[in-house]
Design a protein around this motif. Structure first.
Motif, PDB file in Angstrom:
ATOM      1  N   GLU A   1       4.010  36.017 -29.751  1.00 23.94           N
ATOM      2  CA  GLU A   1       4.528  34.783 -29.169  1.00 23.94           C
ATOM      3  C   GLU A   1       3.444  33.848 -28.614  1.00 23.94           C
ATOM      4  N   PRO A   2       2.469  34.329 -27.818  1.00 22.65           N
ATOM      5  CA  PRO A   2       1.474  33.384 -27.273  1.00 22.65           C
ATOM      6  C   PRO A   2       0.709  32.619 -28.355  1.00 22.65           C
ATOM      7  N   VAL A   3       0.378  33.287 -29.454  1.00 21.24           N
ATOM      8  CA  VAL A   3      -0.328  32.603 -30.554  1.00 21.24           C
ATOM      9  C   VAL A   3       0.648  31.727 -31.327  1.00 21.24           C
ATOM     10  N   ARG A   4       1.834  32.238 -31.591  1.00 18.26           N
ATOM     11  CA  ARG A   4       2.832  31.438 -32.326  1.00 18.26           C
ATOM     12  C   ARG A   4       3.144  30.152 -31.582  1.00 18.26           C
ATOM     13  N   ARG A   5       3.290  30.238 -30.281  1.00 19.59           N
ATOM     14  CA  ARG A   5       3.593  29.055 -29.470  1.00 19.59           C
ATOM     15  C   ARG A   5       2.420  28.077 -29.473  1.00 19.59           C
ATOM     16  N   ALA A   6       1.192  28.608 -29.416  1.00 21.22           N
ATOM     17  CA  ALA A   6       0.005  27.746 -29.367  1.00 21.22           C
ATOM     18  C   ALA A   6      -0.242  27.040 -30.692  1.00 21.22           C
ATOM     19  N   ILE A   7       0.042  27.722 -31.796  1.00 14.17           N
ATOM     20  CA  ILE A   7      -0.201  27.121 -33.110  1.00 14.17           C
ATOM     21  C   ILE A   7       0.813  26.037 -33.420  1.00 14.17           C
ATOM     22  N   GLY A   8       2.051  26.274 -33.110  1.00 11.61           N
ATOM     23  CA  GLY A   8       3.075  25.269 -33.348  1.00 11.61           C
ATOM     24  C   GLY A   8       3.447  25.154 -34.809  1.00 11.61           C
TER      25      GLY A   8
ATOM     26  N   ALA B   1       2.079  23.357 -37.362  1.00 12.73           N
ATOM     27  CA  ALA B   1       1.024  23.360 -38.382  1.00 12.73           C
ATOM     28  C   ALA B   1       0.387  24.741 -38.449  1.00 12.73           C
ATOM     29  N   SER B   2       1.234  25.750 -38.692  1.00 12.33           N
ATOM     30  CA  SER B   2       0.793  27.135 -38.520  1.00 12.33           C
ATOM     31  C   SER B   2      -0.340  27.548 -39.447  1.00 12.33           C
ATOM     32  N   TYR B   3      -0.215  27.308 -40.744  1.00 13.88           N
ATOM     33  CA  TYR B   3      -1.217  27.854 -41.669  1.00 13.88           C
ATOM     34  C   TYR B   3      -2.561  27.159 -41.512  1.00 13.88           C
ATOM     35  N   SER B   4      -2.559  25.839 -41.461  1.00  9.57           N
ATOM     36  CA  SER B   4      -3.826  25.116 -41.323  1.00  9.57           C
ATOM     37  C   SER B   4      -4.464  25.398 -39.965  1.00  9.57           C
ATOM     38  N   ALA B   5      -3.639  25.453 -38.906  1.00  7.15           N
ATOM     39  CA  ALA B   5      -4.169  25.742 -37.575  1.00  7.15           C
ATOM     40  C   ALA B   5      -4.704  27.162 -37.501  1.00  7.15           C
ATOM     41  N   MET B   6      -4.046  28.074 -38.193  1.00  4.26           N
ATOM     42  CA  MET B   6      -4.475  29.465 -38.214  1.00  4.26           C
ATOM     43  C   MET B   6      -5.858  29.583 -38.854  1.00  4.26           C
ATOM     44  N   LYS B   7      -6.032  29.013 -40.036  1.00  3.68           N
ATOM     45  CA  LYS B   7      -7.316  29.094 -40.729  1.00  3.68           C
ATOM     46  C   LYS B   7      -8.413  28.368 -39.977  1.00  3.68           C
ATOM     47  N   GLY B   8      -8.036  27.313 -39.264  1.00  7.49           N
ATOM     48  CA  GLY B   8      -9.030  26.504 -38.567  1.00  7.49           C
ATOM     49  C   GLY B   8      -9.403  27.012 -37.194  1.00  7.49           C
ATOM     50  N   SER B   9      -8.728  28.058 -36.716  1.00  2.00           N
ATOM     51  CA  SER B   9      -9.023  28.589 -35.380  1.00  2.00           C
ATOM     52  C   SER B   9     -10.122  29.641 -35.461  1.00  2.00           C
ATOM     53  N   LYS B  10     -11.313  29.291 -35.021  1.00  2.00           N
ATOM     54  CA  LYS B  10     -12.424  30.249 -35.054  1.00  2.00           C
ATOM     55  C   LYS B  10     -12.153  31.477 -34.184  1.00  2.00           C
ATOM     56  N   PRO B  11     -11.603  31.317 -32.962  1.00  2.00           N
ATOM     57  CA  PRO B  11     -11.318  32.518 -32.160  1.00  2.00           C
ATOM     58  C   PRO B  11     -10.328  33.460 -32.832  1.00  2.00           C
ATOM     59  N   LEU B  12      -9.259  32.916 -33.428  1.00  2.00           N
ATOM     60  CA  LEU B  12      -8.263  33.760 -34.078  1.00  2.00           C
ATOM     61  C   LEU B  12      -8.858  34.485 -35.279  1.00  2.00           C
ATOM     62  N   MET B  13      -9.612  33.773 -36.108  1.00  2.00           N
ATOM     63  CA  MET B  13     -10.227  34.395 -37.281  1.00  2.00           C
ATOM     64  C   MET B  13     -11.264  35.438 -36.859  1.00  2.00           C
ATOM     65  N   ALA B  14     -12.014  35.147 -35.801  1.00  2.00           N
ATOM     66  CA  ALA B  14     -13.029  36.097 -35.332  1.00  2.00           C
ATOM     67  C   ALA B  14     -12.376  37.367 -34.798  1.00  2.00           C
ATOM     68  N   PHE B  15     -11.315  37.204 -34.004  1.00  2.44           N
ATOM     69  CA  PHE B  15     -10.627  38.366 -33.438  1.00  2.44           C
ATOM     70  C   PHE B  15      -9.967  39.199 -34.537  1.00  2.44           C
ATOM     71  N   THR B  16      -9.329  38.524 -35.472  1.00  4.72           N
ATOM     72  CA  THR B  16      -8.653  39.230 -36.563  1.00  4.72           C
ATOM     73  C   THR B  16      -9.653  39.981 -37.431  1.00  4.72           C
ATOM     74  N   ALA B  17     -10.780  39.330 -37.750  1.00  2.90           N
ATOM     75  CA  ALA B  17     -11.815  39.989 -38.542  1.00  2.90           C
ATOM     76  C   ALA B  17     -12.376  41.205 -37.801  1.00  2.90           C
ATOM     77  N   LEU B  18     -12.502  41.096 -36.483  1.00  2.90           N
ATOM     78  CA  LEU B  18     -13.005  42.221 -35.689  1.00  2.90           C
ATOM     79  C   LEU B  18     -12.051  43.413 -35.772  1.00  2.90           C
ATOM     80  N   LEU B  19     -10.752  43.166 -35.648  1.00  2.00           N
ATOM     81  CA  LEU B  19      -9.774  44.245 -35.769  1.00  2.00           C
ATOM     82  C   LEU B  19      -9.890  44.943 -37.124  1.00  2.00           C
ATOM     83  N   LEU B  20     -10.067  44.156 -38.172  1.00  2.00           N
ATOM     84  CA  LEU B  20     -10.180  44.731 -39.512  1.00  2.00           C
ATOM     85  C   LEU B  20     -11.492  45.494 -39.673  1.00  2.00           C
ATOM     86  N   PHE B  21     -12.565  44.951 -39.115  1.00  2.00           N
ATOM     87  CA  PHE B  21     -13.861  45.635 -39.172  1.00  2.00           C
ATOM     88  C   PHE B  21     -13.763  47.003 -38.494  1.00  2.00           C
TER      89      PHE B  21
END
Length: 377
Positions: free
Chosen positions: A266-273, A275-295
């Motif tokens: 919910e906190p991320v879904r609410r923040a993205i609003g 424009a979910s897909y473009s905002a998701m790809k463009g968010s460096k913190p979200l991509m960094a955190f997600t990549a870290l979990l996968l790593f």
């Protein structure tokens, strides 16, 4: 030059103020005054202990912050420099003083946007419960550094080819919405109101069908990326650069997990609003955190999702200072770099000197003349 450095002895990222306070504490003395010189013994510790957060060389020196003599306001941030030099493929080696590589992400407590705040909270939780720590986060940066060294290509993209290819793809893009059976001929020109522009687009697509298929399969629509591709090609012309396509599997997994998080948390879904897909790809913190979990999960999506669930579901006490770490989005500019490499590898047979010497306007005029003269496309 880096604003933070990794302390091997403390196993954590420190900025200059944190480092100097730490050194003052262990030497049992007060904090250094702004004009007070750094003791030599401290300099020796800094030189041997601190490493660049991107290429991990040591030999650091501290450059203190400076203030205006008139207003007293800060005019220069404190930073670390490495007189011995960074690794040639370290982003800090080519950046102006005080700037950080765009792929590095500081999960700062003063973040104003909702996504950054939500991700910082997750990072703090993850460190609090032991899922991640600064050593593991540094480990991901080191992994990426080694991937950069082992996966490179030579940048030689011709800017004229880039502009021509983008124009052809853009000009023919709307053809997929046109009748595929249509044969454009002289008779069609007699239809009142016949759209000659559409006809020429159909002919353009047919003339370069194999090129358009090549681009669509490997790069998608490149027009939105042209300016960025052009800058990357200009900045790195004649040099080796990291080949991002070597991370395609990891990139696809990161997008998939980021989409899962942005849809279910919910906190991320609410923040993205909206424009979910473009905002998701463009968010460096979200991509960094997600990549870290996968790593941390050996790039296994299900394992990474379980790690995320443990973090997101934690309800206990969280020390918010734990988020003062340097993360990494290894996919910054992924699409632009990938497209650059794809365009650079276009088969020579797909582009002729004639193509490059004629702009789209000239080609349309020549095509219209050919139609009027009875040629069929």
């Amino acid at each position: 030059m880096p604003l933070t450095a990794f302390s091997a002895s403390r196993q954590m990222e420190l900025d200059v103020d944190q480092l100097l306070q730490y050194l003052a504490d262990i030497h049992q003395r007060g904090k250094l005054k702004p004009k007070e010189p750094i003791p030599d013994i401290w300099k020796q510790t800094i030189h041997s202990d601190l490493e660049c957060p991107a290429c991990f060389v040591r030999g650091a020196e501290v450059v203190r912050a400076s203030s205006s003599k008139v207003t007293g306001e800060a005019v220069k941030q404190a930073y670390f420099r490495f007189p011995g030099g960074h690794h040639p493929f370290c982003d800090f080696a080519i950046l102006p003083t005080g700037e950080a590589p765009e792929g590095l992400v500081q999960f700062i407590s003063t973040a104003r946007d909702g996504i950054s705040r939500a991700i910082r909270d997750l990072v703090c939780k993850g460190i609090q419960i032991g899922v991640m720590d600064q050593v593991k986060i540094r480990g991901m940066r080191e992994w990426f550094h080694h991937r950069k060294l082992s996966s490179q290509f030579h940048v030689s993209l011709d800017q004229q080819v880039l502009q021509w290819v983008a124009a052809v793809q853009s000009g023919a893009w709307s053809v997929k919405y046109q009748p595929q059976w249509l044969t454009v001929n002289q008779e069609l020109l007699g239809i009142p109101g016949f759209d000659l522009r559409t006809a020429t687009e159909v002919m353009l697509a047919r003339r370069h069908a194999s090129l358009l298929t090549y681009l669509l399969e490997r790069a998608g629509m490149i027009r939105p990326l042209v300016s960025r591709i052009a800058k990357l090609a200009s900045d790195h012309q004649g040099r080796s650069a990291f080949d991002p396509t070597s991370l395609k599997t990891e990139y696809d997994a990161t997008l998939a997990l980021a989409h899962f998080i942005s849809h279910h948390y919910e906190p991320v879904r609410r923040a993205i609003g909206r424009a979910s897909y473009s905002a998701m790809k463009g968010s460096k913190p979200l991509m960094a955190f997600t990549a870290l979990l996968l790593f941390l999960s050996n790039w296994n999506l299900n394992q990474a999702a379980v790690l995320f669930a443990r973090i997101a579901g934690y309800k206990g006490y969280v020390d918010q200072s734990l988020g003062n770490v340097m993360g990494l989005n290894p996919f910054h500019d992924y699409e632009a770099w990938s497209a650059l490499k794809v365009i650079q590898e276009i088969p020579v047979s797909e582009i002729t000197p004639y193509d490059l010497s004629h702009g789209m306007k000239e080609w349309i005029e020549e095509t219209a003349t050919a139609l009027r003269n009875g040629q069929t496309f």
